[in-house]
Design a protein around this motif. Structure first.
Motif, short mmCIF file in Angstrom:
data_model
loop_
_atom_site.label_atom_id
_atom_site.label_comp_id
_atom_site.label_asym_id
_atom_site.label_seq_id
_atom_site.Cartn_x
_atom_site.Cartn_y
_atom_site.Cartn_z
N GLY A 198 31.30 32.44 4.45
CA GLY A 198 31.87 31.89 5.66
C GLY A 198 33.22 31.27 5.41
N PRO A 199 33.88 30.81 6.47
CA PRO A 199 35.20 30.19 6.30
C PRO A 199 35.16 28.84 5.60
CG PRO A 199 34.46 30.01 8.57
CD PRO A 199 33.48 30.90 7.88
N ALA A 200 33.98 28.22 5.53
CA ALA A 200 33.90 26.89 4.89
C ALA A 200 32.69 26.75 3.99
CB ALA A 200 33.88 25.79 5.96
N ASP A 201 31.88 27.78 3.86
CA ASP A 201 30.72 27.68 2.97
C ASP A 201 30.26 29.08 2.56
OD1 ASP A 201 29.41 28.72 5.16
OD2 ASP A 201 28.31 26.91 5.63
N VAL A 202 29.45 29.10 1.50
CA VAL A 202 28.81 30.33 1.03
C VAL A 202 27.30 30.13 1.14
CG1 VAL A 202 28.41 31.85 -0.94
CG2 VAL A 202 30.68 30.91 -0.54
N ARG A 203 26.64 31.05 1.81
CA ARG A 203 25.19 30.97 1.95
C ARG A 203 24.53 32.06 1.10
NH1 ARG A 203 23.40 27.78 6.15
NH2 ARG A 203 25.07 26.96 7.49
N VAL A 204 23.53 31.65 0.36
CA VAL A 204 22.81 32.56 -0.54
C VAL A 204 21.35 32.57 -0.15
CG1 VAL A 204 22.14 33.03 -2.92
CG2 VAL A 204 24.43 32.11 -2.43
N ASP A 205 20.80 33.76 0.11
CA ASP A 205 19.39 33.91 0.42
C ASP A 205 18.81 35.02 -0.45
OD1 ASP A 205 18.89 32.13 2.88
OD2 ASP A 205 20.67 33.26 3.48
N ALA A 218 20.34 28.73 -0.35
CA ALA A 218 21.30 27.70 -0.75
C ALA A 218 22.54 27.81 0.12
CB ALA A 218 21.68 27.84 -2.22
N ARG A 219 23.15 26.66 0.37
CA ARG A 219 24.44 26.62 1.09
C ARG A 219 25.42 25.82 0.26
NH1 ARG A 219 27.63 23.65 4.52
NH2 ARG A 219 26.30 21.81 4.25
N LEU A 220 26.57 26.41 -0.01
CA LEU A 220 27.59 25.78 -0.86
C LEU A 220 28.88 25.63 -0.05
CD1 LEU A 220 27.03 27.96 -4.06
CD2 LEU A 220 26.06 25.71 -3.60
N PRO A 221 29.18 24.43 0.44
CA PRO A 221 30.44 24.24 1.18
C PRO A 221 31.64 24.26 0.24
CG PRO A 221 29.27 22.16 0.97
CD PRO A 221 28.37 23.22 0.40
N TYR A 222 32.80 24.60 0.77
CA TYR A 222 33.99 24.65 -0.06
C TYR A 222 35.24 24.54 0.81
CZ TYR A 222 34.69 29.49 1.48
OH TYR A 222 34.92 30.61 2.24
N ALA A 223 36.33 24.21 0.16
CA ALA A 223 37.65 24.24 0.81
C ALA A 223 38.30 25.56 0.45
CB ALA A 223 38.52 23.07 0.33
N PRO A 224 38.68 26.38 1.42
CA PRO A 224 39.19 27.73 1.13
C PRO A 224 40.40 27.71 0.22
CG PRO A 224 38.74 27.47 3.47
CD PRO A 224 38.64 26.11 2.85
N VAL A 225 40.49 28.73 -0.64
CA VAL A 225 41.64 28.93 -1.52
C VAL A 225 42.58 29.92 -0.86
CG1 VAL A 225 42.39 29.75 -3.77
CG2 VAL A 225 40.28 28.43 -3.56
N GLU A 226 43.87 29.61 -0.86
CA GLU A 226 44.84 30.53 -0.25
C GLU A 226 44.94 31.80 -1.09
OE1 GLU A 226 48.57 28.74 0.38
OE2 GLU A 226 47.81 27.16 1.71
N VAL A 227 44.81 32.93 -0.44
CA VAL A 227 44.87 34.22 -1.11
C VAL A 227 46.28 34.80 -0.96
CG1 VAL A 227 43.90 36.53 -1.25
CG2 VAL A 227 42.43 34.58 -0.61
N ALA A 228 46.87 35.16 -2.10
CA ALA A 228 48.23 35.72 -2.07
C ALA A 228 48.23 37.05 -1.33
CB ALA A 228 48.78 35.88 -3.48
#
Length: 388
Positions: A324-331, A377-387
């Motif tokens: 997602g735009p602010a997290d990664v969900r793993v099932d 599991a849900r892992l929130p994150y701050a997006p990294v700018e992709v070149a």
């Protein structure tokens, strides 16, 4: 606190330059004016060279107080005591040498341990107070001289002692933070090694059992099992070298695994009689996920697949990763059968929960209503700018 930070950022030469200015302005100049004053009892005024010498001896040690804190404090105290006792500096002008005394007492307390600086400061203060009391006359009593001398000079030592204690506290906190960071890094590496070893050994044990079972009846299948064991072992050694390389000043052997390596991980699980269906979807690209979050997601999937191989094989397993735009969900879900002991909270589940908590995420695991097991599991994150 801001003053302490500013002082630490100044270069040593800047600090010596500041001390020189203090010595000339607040030491020599003030003591010179004080020495020019005439005693109230009408005593003979000393020659000009005595006035200049007195001002220099009392004021100039301030310039070297950082290099010689004890010597500067003792020299200024002896000179001030002599000047007050001989009335070269009248007792009513004692504020002049008191500034030099306060400046040297401050550095004495900052640069010298308490068990040494306190007796030296007390002895110096006692000498100055004795000179004030002896020449006080009608100006003040002996007790008044003690109060005056203490009020004029003791605050410098007290401020210096406070600064020293705060610096020592900051140093201890910094050392504690460093030790905690080292402990956290060792714990992180321990988790890495646990996941690597647990996953690899599970596959090796499964394929070794297969090879041993079919060695005589099907040599080709046995050789295939040995090939899987060899490939899995080589990959594990590479990952272990990368993890342990962090402990040395070396460049890691390979980048940390992430979302892009999930397909390879799924292929390895298939060696253990687990059919894995991998789906990586979501509106955000995997490249936007920080490396630490990608590694955490990879390890959670790896540990979940390891548990399937160990406790549920043969089985079918579905791995769904949603970026997602602010997290990664793993099932991770499977349809295998587990023994009762497999439903407990082992080290693997604890490790997965800790990885999710480390990133401020959520984790759950348990048996499914229709059979099998589920890990989420849900892992929130701050997006990294992709070149581009």
């Amino acid at each position: 606190m801001n003053v302490l930070v500013l002082t630490r950022r100044l270069r040593p030469m800047d600090l010596y330059a500041i001390d020189t200015v203090l010595a000339l302005v607040f030491g020599v100049a003030l003591c010179g004016f004080a020495a020019q004053e005439s005693p109230l009892d009408g005593s003979t005024v000393e020659p000009g060279w005595v006035t200049g010498l007195t001002a220099a001896v009392i004021g100039l040690p301030v310039a070297v107080r950082r290099r010689f804190p004890v010597g500067a404090a003792v020299t200024v105290s002896i000179a001030a005591t002599a000047a007050l006792a001989t009335k070269v500096i009248p007792n009513y002008a004692a504020a002049g040498p008191s500034v030099s005394l306060a400046l040297t007492f401050y550095m004495l307390a900052v640069a010298t341990p308490l068990r040494r600086s306190l007796p030296i400061a007390a002895a110096c203060l006692a000498a100055v107070v004795a000179a004030l009391a002896a020449t006080g006359g009608d100006l003040w009593s002996a007790s008044g001289a003690v109060v005056y001398g203490t009020v004029m000079t003791a605050p410098g030592w007290l401020i210096g002692w406070t600064v020293r204690e705060r610096r020592a506290l900051a140093a201890r906190q910094s050392e504690q933070a460093t030790r905690q960071a080292v402990a956290d890094e060792r714990l992180r590496i321990a988790r890495e090694l646990h996941d690597i070893v647990a996953h690899t050994m599970s596959l090796i044990v499964v394929k070794a059992a297969v090879g041993n079972h079919v060695a005589e009846a099907s040599p080709q299948e046995a050789r295939e099992a040995l090939r899987v064991i060899e490939a899995t072992g080589r990959g594990a050694l590479l990952e272990m070298r990368r993890a342990l390389g962090i402990l040395r000043d070396e460049t890691p052997y390979a980048p940390a695994p992430g979302l892009a390596d999930l397909e390879t991980l799924a292929g390895q699980a298939s060696y253990g009689d687990v059919q894995v269906r991998l789906e990586v979807t979501g509106p955000a690209p995997p490249e936007a996920v920080p490396e630490s979050v990608g590694l955490a997601a990879y390890r959670i999937v790896q540990e979940a697949l390891t548990n399937v191989v160990k406790h549920a094989a043969p089985a079918t397993c579905r791995v769904a990763v949603t970026v997602g735009p602010a997290d990664v969900r793993v099932d991770v879900t499977d349809d295998g059968r587990r023994p009762v002991r497999g439903q407990g909270a082992g080290h693997g589940l604890i490790g997965m929960r800790e990885r999710a908590a480390l990133h401020g995420g959520e984790f759950s695991a348990g048996p499914r209503a229709g059979g099998g097991f589920a890990v989420s599991a849900r892992l929130p994150y701050a997006p990294v700018e992709v070149a581009a």
